[in-house]
Design a protein around this motif. Structure first.
Motif, PDB file in Angstrom:
ATOM      1  N   THR A  63      95.281  72.390  18.501  1.00 26.26           N
ATOM      2  CA  THR A  63      93.839  72.482  18.520  1.00 26.26           C
ATOM      3  C   THR A  63      93.177  73.871  18.757  1.00 26.26           C
ATOM      4  OG1 THR A  63      93.490  71.726  20.855  1.00 26.26           O
ATOM      5  CG2 THR A  63      93.987  70.070  19.099  1.00 26.26           C
ATOM      6  N   ARG A  64      93.531  74.657  19.275  1.00 29.64           N
ATOM      7  CA  ARG A  64      93.148  75.918  19.353  1.00 29.64           C
ATOM      8  C   ARG A  64      92.448  76.488  18.121  1.00 29.64           C
ATOM      9  NH1 ARG A  64      93.840  78.859  23.867  1.00 29.64           N
ATOM     10  NH2 ARG A  64      95.929  77.992  24.010  1.00 29.64           N
ATOM     11  N   ASN A  65      91.154  76.850  18.166  1.00 32.75           N
ATOM     12  CA  ASN A  65      90.418  77.391  16.914  1.00 32.75           C
ATOM     13  C   ASN A  65      90.502  76.184  15.804  1.00 32.75           C
ATOM     14  OD1 ASN A  65      89.223  79.612  18.344  1.00 32.75           O
ATOM     15  ND2 ASN A  65      90.959  81.012  17.405  1.00 32.75           N
ATOM     16  N   ILE A  66      90.417  75.050  16.159  1.00 30.97           N
ATOM     17  CA  ILE A  66      90.373  73.978  15.201  1.00 30.97           C
ATOM     18  C   ILE A  66      89.142  74.324  14.079  1.00 30.97           C
ATOM     19  CG2 ILE A  66      89.239  72.086  16.333  1.00 30.97           C
ATOM     20  CD1 ILE A  66      91.198  70.184  15.009  1.00 30.97           C
ATOM     21  N   LEU A  67      88.185  74.688  14.842  1.00 30.03           N
ATOM     22  CA  LEU A  67      87.234  74.978  14.085  1.00 30.03           C
ATOM     23  C   LEU A  67      87.056  76.687  13.975  1.00 30.03           C
ATOM     24  CD1 LEU A  67      83.994  72.766  14.916  1.00 30.03           C
ATOM     25  CD2 LEU A  67      85.588  72.720  12.997  1.00 30.03           C
ATOM     26  N   SER A  68      88.001  77.122  12.909  1.00 33.80           N
ATOM     27  CA  SER A  68      88.320  78.398  12.683  1.00 33.80           C
ATOM     28  C   SER A  68      87.054  78.905  11.638  1.00 33.80           C
ATOM     29  CB  SER A  68      89.596  78.783  12.081  1.00 33.80           C
ATOM     30  OG  SER A  68      89.737  78.042  10.982  1.00 33.80           O
ATOM     31  N   ALA A  69      87.114  80.347  11.494  1.00 34.48           N
ATOM     32  CA  ALA A  69      86.465  81.103  10.307  1.00 34.48           C
ATOM     33  C   ALA A  69      86.569  80.106   9.188  1.00 34.48           C
ATOM     34  CB  ALA A  69      86.484  82.271  10.221  1.00 34.48           C
ATOM     35  N   GLU A  70      87.763  79.869   8.813  1.00 32.42           N
ATOM     36  CA  GLU A  70      88.139  79.129   7.440  1.00 32.42           C
ATOM     37  C   GLU A  70      87.444  77.910   7.650  1.00 32.42           C
ATOM     38  OE1 GLU A  70      91.914  77.758   4.866  1.00 32.42           O
ATOM     39  OE2 GLU A  70      92.219  78.954   6.611  1.00 32.42           O
ATOM     40  N   SER A  71      87.695  77.126   8.616  1.00 29.71           N
ATOM     41  CA  SER A  71      87.093  75.664   8.581  1.00 29.71           C
ATOM     42  C   SER A  71      85.703  75.721   8.628  1.00 29.71           C
ATOM     43  CB  SER A  71      87.689  74.904  10.029  1.00 29.71           C
ATOM     44  OG  SER A  71      89.001  74.847  10.054  1.00 29.71           O
ATOM     45  N   LEU A  72      85.241  76.560   9.470  1.00 32.89           N
ATOM     46  CA  LEU A  72      83.570  76.479   9.478  1.00 32.89           C
ATOM     47  C   LEU A  72      82.943  76.752   8.223  1.00 32.89           C
ATOM     48  CD1 LEU A  72      83.150  78.431  13.012  1.00 32.89           C
ATOM     49  CD2 LEU A  72      82.532  76.222  12.471  1.00 32.89           C
ATOM     50  N   ALA A  73      83.617  77.714   7.480  1.00 31.36           N
ATOM     51  CA  ALA A  73      83.208  78.096   6.068  1.00 31.36           C
ATOM     52  C   ALA A  73      82.842  76.853   5.339  1.00 31.36           C
ATOM     53  CB  ALA A  73      83.833  79.302   5.548  1.00 31.36           C
ATOM     54  N   LYS A  74      83.929  75.793   5.505  1.00 24.09           N
ATOM     55  CA  LYS A  74      84.075  74.736   4.675  1.00 24.09           C
ATOM     56  C   LYS A  74      82.910  73.669   5.059  1.00 24.09           C
ATOM     57  CE  LYS A  74      89.069  74.811   3.936  1.00 24.09           C
ATOM     58  NZ  LYS A  74      90.352  74.239   4.256  1.00 24.09           N
ATOM     59  N   ALA A  75      82.433  73.737   6.178  1.00 26.59           N
ATOM     60  CA  ALA A  75      81.291  72.741   6.630  1.00 26.59           C
ATOM     61  C   ALA A  75      80.028  72.886   5.875  1.00 26.59           C
ATOM     62  CB  ALA A  75      81.077  73.133   8.004  1.00 26.59           C
ATOM     63  N   LYS A  76      79.369  71.823   5.946  1.00 27.11           N
ATOM     64  CA  LYS A  76      78.149  71.538   5.350  1.00 27.11           C
ATOM     65  C   LYS A  76      77.234  72.754   5.713  1.00 27.11           C
ATOM     66  CE  LYS A  76      76.546  66.859   4.207  1.00 27.11           C
ATOM     67  NZ  LYS A  76      75.713  65.954   4.618  1.00 27.11           N
ATOM     68  N   LYS A  77      76.423  73.354   4.842  1.00 20.36           N
ATOM     69  CA  LYS A  77      75.382  74.458   5.364  1.00 20.36           C
ATOM     70  C   LYS A  77      74.511  73.655   6.063  1.00 20.36           C
ATOM     71  CE  LYS A  77      71.805  77.315   3.542  1.00 20.36           C
ATOM     72  NZ  LYS A  77      72.199  78.800   4.348  1.00 20.36           N
ATOM     73  N   GLY A  78      74.135  74.326   7.313  1.00 18.42           N
ATOM     74  CA  GLY A  78      73.039  73.794   8.367  1.00 18.42           C
ATOM     75  C   GLY A  78      73.775  72.517   9.033  1.00 18.42           C
ATOM     76  N   VAL A  79      74.931  72.675   9.332  1.00 13.70           N
ATOM     77  CA  VAL A  79      75.829  71.711  10.420  1.00 13.70           C
ATOM     78  C   VAL A  79      75.350  72.076  11.572  1.00 13.70           C
ATOM     79  CG1 VAL A  79      77.806  72.973  10.245  1.00 13.70           C
ATOM     80  CG2 VAL A  79      77.770  70.515  10.872  1.00 13.70           C
ATOM     81  N   LEU A  80      75.392  71.219  12.527  1.00  8.39           N
ATOM     82  CA  LEU A  80      75.317  71.274  13.960  1.00  8.39           C
ATOM     83  C   LEU A  80      76.568  71.058  14.780  1.00  8.39           C
ATOM     84  CD1 LEU A  80      71.805  69.581  14.742  1.00  8.39           C
ATOM     85  CD2 LEU A  80      72.129  71.841  13.877  1.00  8.39           C
ATOM     86  N   ILE A  81      76.896  71.886  15.647  1.00  6.58           N
ATOM     87  CA  ILE A  81      78.216  71.946  16.215  1.00  6.58           C
ATOM     88  C   ILE A  81      78.129  71.833  17.834  1.00  6.58           C
ATOM     89  CG2 ILE A  81      80.455  73.133  16.719  1.00  6.58           C
ATOM     90  CD1 ILE A  81      80.103  74.208  13.826  1.00  6.58           C
ATOM     91  N   VAL A  82      78.771  70.615  18.232  1.00 10.08           N
ATOM     92  CA  VAL A  82      78.427  70.420  19.788  1.00 10.08           C
ATOM     93  C   VAL A  82      79.905  70.441  20.596  1.00 10.08           C
ATOM     94  CG1 VAL A  82      77.811  68.736  21.634  1.00 10.08           C
ATOM     95  CG2 VAL A  82      76.518  68.932  19.529  1.00 10.08           C
ATOM     96  N   ASN A  83      80.131  71.241  21.351  1.00 13.54           N
ATOM     97  CA  ASN A  83      81.542  71.305  22.059  1.00 13.54           C
ATOM     98  C   ASN A  83      81.088  71.209  23.462  1.00 13.54           C
ATOM     99  OD1 ASN A  83      84.079  71.624  22.889  1.00 13.54           O
ATOM    100  ND2 ASN A  83      84.273  73.861  22.470  1.00 13.54           N
ATOM    101  N   CYS A  84      81.594  69.992  23.890  1.00 10.31           N
ATOM    102  CA  CYS A  84      81.688  69.652  25.503  1.00 10.31           C
ATOM    103  C   CYS A  84      83.006  69.031  26.160  1.00 10.31           C
ATOM    104  CB  CYS A  84      80.712  68.416  25.649  1.00 10.31           C
ATOM    105  SG  CYS A  84      78.880  68.985  25.539  1.00 10.31           S
TER     106      CYS A  84
END
Length: 524
Positions: free
Chosen positions: A208-229
């Motif tokens: 799970t380390r960097n599960i939201l990597s640069a590559e993954s984040l680039a695939k996300a919807k434009k304007g997405v909001l991300i919460v990490n708690c």
């Protein structure tokens, strides 16, 4: 009386629980590593939050430590492999702060959607920038959960109440559980393509380390909001900063960071970024709950053997512990019998449970049997460290169960496969006492003695008298004497419980008797 060191601040009520249950509790918070190393050897238990680091050095110095209790979920501050190899149970309290952490994630989601922190700062600075803070509704938006365990399912429940659409990526989420918590199970790429808001609720592991990597984040919807708690390190912080600056990611709210305390971070100052100092579990209710839970769990283990929320050992409830105790003793002694009878490499160990014992929680029994099998080679091993030690050495471990036992109410059979073939041993419990009832397919009924003499011979007249005479000459008293055989004149075994330790010379003389195939000392 067991002794527990409370190395981080716990509720006074938790300290009272230890003392009321009959566990001596010493509160010594803020210790340096050197100070902790000097005293940890005096304790049976160590209770921590996140400040104290139970690393490999601390664990190596903990000569009598049996349990480490983490008041909270994350155990990044505990070296679990080191604790496991030393036979120390590591337990946490995964449910005591679940609601609090889930509520914090939902609060962060609202704060991002309506830009509340920035709007608050602007307004209190005397500005009135209504047009600047144009937020979004959460209603009808798609929430993507990465991790749908205890906390993730609570967030899903709250999101469903807000009339959001919830999709979840979790390899361990079953279709039935997805329906139960009201989410649609999807793959990660699908979640990235569909989610308006992404929240993370998974532990930090190599996968799970960097599960939201640069590559993954680039695939996300434009304007997405991300919460990490959840855990720092689940999101590539540098990549996220780049995408926040570009506007591809519309905002992010983090309660956790790769480096903590996070006095500086690449994300600080980014557009629409919200940060809190690891407050997910920081409510009065949660702090009290996890402190009380860890005190109860550690006390139960030290006093009764009950294991709850352990990360490196099978769970055993307080109700199960008394029922399992005689069978754990049987499994360990049966394993010890097998381990002392084998002189070549072990390939596999199979545990078969028959009768009433098959209805019990057998994982602790298998762990105890493995500890017995491997103790002749790994002297310090116990039922906590044994399963991991078996995996490390490539030993295959299997279990089988059947409700009926032809002769006994309960029977445990252990079969060890080696490079030379298989050996099988079986035992039962009679009036709470372990007994061995089968060796090499030959039936007998013998109690376990601290020291036993095992002899395999041809069933011929004069053998018993000859063995008895040799023991008598050596002044070794016979406590128990039990026999088994295939048939008259064929293969036979003899198990003799003795009060004195036979020396090598005596064992050699027994091996030299006519018709003796094997003789060895067994210790339990």
């Amino acid at each position: 009386m067991p002794r527990v060191l409370i190395a981080d601040k716990l509720s006074p009520a938790a300290v009272d629980i230890f003392r009321q249950r009959g566990v001596e509790a010493d509160v010594k918070t803020g210790l340096s590593k050197d100070e902790l190393l000097k005293i940890i050897g005096e304790y049976d238990g160590l209770a921590v939050r996140s400040a104290t680091k139970a690393d490999k050095d601390v664990i190596a110095a903990a000569g009598q430590l049996k349990v480490i209790g983490r008041a909270g979920i994350g155990v990044d501050n505990v070296d679990i492999p080191a604790a496991t190899s030393k036979g120390i149970v590591v337990m946490n309290t995964p449910f005591g702060n679940s609601i609090t952490t889930a509520e914090h994630a939902v609060a962060m989601m609202f704060a991002l959607a309506r830009q509340i922190p920035a709007a608050d700062a602007s307004t209190q600075a005397g500005k009135w920038e209504k047009n600047r803070f144009m937020g979004i509704e959460l209603y009808a938006k798609t929430l993507g959960l990465i991790g749908a365990g205890n906390i993730g399912s609570i967030v899903a429940d709250r999101a469903n109440g807000l009339k959001m659409k919830v999709v979840a990526y979790d390899p361990f989420l079953s279709a039935e559980r997805a329906v139960e918590i009201g989410v649609e199970k999807v793959e990660l790429d699908d979640l990235l393509a569909r989610a308006d808001i992404i929240t993370l609720h998974t532990p930090l592991t190599d996968k799970t380390r960097n599960i939201l990597s640069a590559e993954s984040l680039a695939k996300a919807k434009k304007g997405v909001l991300i919460v990490n708690c959840a855990r720092g390190g689940l999101v590539d912080e540098a990549a996220l900063r780049t995408l926040l600056d570009s506007g591809h990611v519309g905002g992010a709210a983090f309660d956790v960071f790769v480096e903590e305390p996070a006095t500086a971070n690449v994300l600080f100052g980014a557009p629409n970024f919200i940060a809190t100092p690891h407050l997910g579990a920081s409510t009065l209710e949660a702090q009290e709950n996890v402190a009380l839970q860890v005190a109860e769990q550690m006390s139960d283990y030290l006093l009764t053997g009950a294991v709850t929320n352990a990360l490196n050992s099978p769970s055993v409830s307080a109700e199960e512990a008394p029922k399992l105790k005689p069978f754990v003793a049987l499994a360990e002694r049966l394993g010890a019998f097998a381990g002392q009878m084998i002189d070549v490499e072990i390939k596999a160990v199979e545990l078969a449970y028959e009768g009433e014992v098959a209805l019990l929680n057998t994982r602790p029994l298998t762990a105890a049997a493995l500890a017995g099998v491997m103790r002749p080679v790994l002297a310090e091993i116990n039922m906590v460290s044994a399963p991991a030690a078996a995996r490390e050495r490539g030993v295959t471990v299997t279990e089988s169960k059947q409700d009926d036992s032809p002769v006994f109410e309960s029977l445990v059979r252990i079969t060890v496969t080696t490079t030379m073939g298989k050996r099988s041993f079986a035992g039962t419990v009679v009036a709470g006492t372990p007994r061995i009832v089968e060796v090499k397919g030959m039936e007998l009924d013998a109690p376990f003695s601290p020291t036993m003499l095992y002899v395999n011979n041809q069933d011929k007249p004069g053998f018993i008298g000859a063995v008895g005479a040799l023991l008598s000459e050596a002044q070794v008293n016979i406590a128990t004497f039990n026999l088994g055989r295939v048939a008259a004149g064929e293969d036979a075994i003899c198990l003799i419980g003795v009060d004195q330790e036979p020396d090598d010379g005596l064992v050699g003389r027994i091996r030299a008797l006519p018709h003796v195939k094997e003789a060895r000392i067994l210790r339990f």
